[in-house]
Write an enzyme that holds these catalytic residues in place. Sequence first.
Site, mmCIF file in Angstrom:
data_model
loop_
_atom_site.group_PDB
_atom_site.id
_atom_site.type_symbol
_atom_site.label_atom_id
_atom_site.label_comp_id
_atom_site.label_asym_id
_atom_site.label_seq_id
_atom_site.Cartn_x
_atom_site.Cartn_y
_atom_site.Cartn_z
ATOM 1 N N HIS A 143 -1.900 -6.296 -1.436
ATOM 2 C CA HIS A 143 -1.257 -7.045 -0.330
ATOM 3 C C HIS A 143 -1.921 -6.811 1.025
ATOM 4 O O HIS A 143 -1.240 -6.772 2.049
ATOM 5 C CB HIS A 143 0.222 -6.644 -0.196
ATOM 6 C CG HIS A 143 1.003 -6.670 -1.463
ATOM 7 N ND1 HIS A 143 1.214 -7.818 -2.187
ATOM 8 C CD2 HIS A 143 1.649 -5.671 -2.126
ATOM 9 C CE1 HIS A 143 1.961 -7.523 -3.259
ATOM 10 N NE2 HIS A 143 2.228 -6.236 -3.243
ATOM 11 N N SER A 174 0.184 -5.482 -7.897
ATOM 12 C CA SER A 174 0.796 -4.576 -6.916
ATOM 13 C C SER A 174 0.974 -3.190 -7.524
ATOM 14 O O SER A 174 -0.013 -2.516 -7.799
ATOM 15 C CB SER A 174 2.117 -5.159 -6.403
ATOM 16 O OG SER A 174 2.593 -4.438 -5.289
#
Length: 239
Positions: free
Chosen positions: A168, A125
């Site tokens: 994501h 991330s």
Amino acid sequence: MKIVTIGGGEISELETLDLDSFICNQTGKSSPKALFIPTASGDAEGYCKTFHHVYGERLGCKVDFLLATRSDFTQQDVLQKILYSDLVYVGGGNTQKMLAIWRDFGIDTALRLAGANGTILSGLSAGAICWYEAGLSDSDRFSADSGSSWSLTRLEALGFLPGAFCPHLDKEQRHAPLQELVRSSGVRAIACDNGAAIFWEGGVAQVLASLPDAYAYVYREHAGEVRIERFTSGQNLPL
């Protein structure tokens, strides 16, 4: 440089374990020295414990932590910890705040030197966005008041890798804002679902996956339209 950028997944639930094992294996050592940098999470204690459980107890690494938000943290810590490590893993959280802290302490410079010297660089991330020229980031939500609106925005990153990165993609409805970013700027973007990652080595970008139906994507602007290609584990991205 060898860099592994993970799109997302719960490390605590072992959703990225195959990717974590791959990162360790790239060091070529049976018990590599693994440095966790959780700056983006504010050096969350629970995150550190989870990393130690996965990389230390399950994967056999010698784990250390670089806790840049602590008051006793020094630039000497940066050099000693980063340059001593066989692999560096950067955790998720507030990408913008993390990069600001890194630049204050010269962490960005030390990471570039370590990568050039053979240290495996990796992260999830925020810890994936940071290696690219830019990323589609949710950092604004960390400073937004409770209940107030925020939006995904382009964030300039370290520039070790070309293009923009979006994590994501499958879980947080990032497709539309990523399309708009590519359409408006012309930048090439790479996106990953949770459980998918990109392994960069020698100018080659290979897709990895630890979850079923986890893919990587390339977004390109052409004549005012955004073209999207999907790639599965084992495929190389067109660069």
